[in-house]
Write an enzyme that holds these catalytic residues in place. Structure first.
Site: not given
Length: 241
Positions: A7, A9-10, A43, A70, A100, A191-192, A213
């Protein structure tokens, strides 16, 4: 062996901190692929806080692996997905105030609504994954609406404050994976997850893909994207199918 989906996104979050043109998540995606990523995730949020429409368009035209989009289950996002044709859509809950995604999608109780939405994507040849908590009710509802995959939310496991709490959340995940598989669903985890807690799944069969991500982007800031991705790939490559 399971695959790594990265991912980016960041990368866009860093860009938007200065409302600048760089760093470009499209360039980061290309480097992630060089490092071994088998899919790129973005996302597209309704408020466009990080990934923008341009990013989705250019990624669809340039990446060599697979694009996972996403998004919330809205009419606007459905139109974008049907236009851009990602390789997979993952439906997620969305709140404007959250930093998030805070939890899984509530599929149970929304079966009719989500089944119609998933069907429209399926008609266009786009498989759907549902981002859900490791809850039997949500797994069974995901099957009922016609999803091809579920992505089990690993956030409660990753954020657990004590070893006992973490083990409890891990046990929920380890029970949910075979249940989802028995329903004919593909299983992704996300996630995480990071370079340490990922090892909790080193002996866990049945996972198709790990969605990661933040920890990869955080490492990439210091070591570079190719190294950050290749290191995670080397870990996951040793996990069972």
């Amino acid at each position: 062996m399971p695959l790594l989906a990265v991912n980016v996104d960041h990368v866009a979050t860093i860009r938007q901190a200065r409302l600048a043109k760089s760093p470009d998540p499209v360039a980061a995606a290309a480097l992630a692929e060089l490092g071994g990523a088998r899919a790129i995730i973005v996302h597209l949020r309704e408020d466009r806080r990080h990934i923008g429409d341009r990013d989705v368009h250019v990624l669809r035209e340039t990446i060599k692996t697979r694009l996972h989009l996403e998004m919330a289950a809205t009419e606007e996002m459905l139109g974008i997905a049907l236009k851009r044709k990602p390789d997979m859509v993952c439906l997620v809950p969305e709140k404007r105030q959250e930093l998030t995604t805070e939890g899984g999608l509530g599929v149970a109780g929304r079966e009719a609504e989500l089944a119609a939405y998933v069907a429209k994507l399926a008609e266009a040849g786009i498989p759907t994954s549902l981002f859900i908590d490791p809850d039997p009710r949500q797994i069974e509802a995901s099957k009922a609406v016609g999803a091809a995959y579920v992505e089990l939310h690993t956030g409660a496991f990753a954020d657990a404050a004590t070893p006992a709490a973490r083990q409890k959340e891990l046990d929920r995940l380890l029970a949910a994976i075979p249940l989802a598989k028995s329903q004919g669903l593909g299983v992704n985890l996300g996630h995480g997850l990071d370079y340490d807690n990922i090892y909790a799944f080193k002996d866990t069969p049945g996972v198709s893909e790990y969605s990661i991500g933040h920890s990869i982007v955080a490492r990439a800031v210091l070591t570079g994207m190719v190294e950050a991705v290749s290191t995670m790939c080397a870990i996951i490559d040793g996990f069972p199918d």
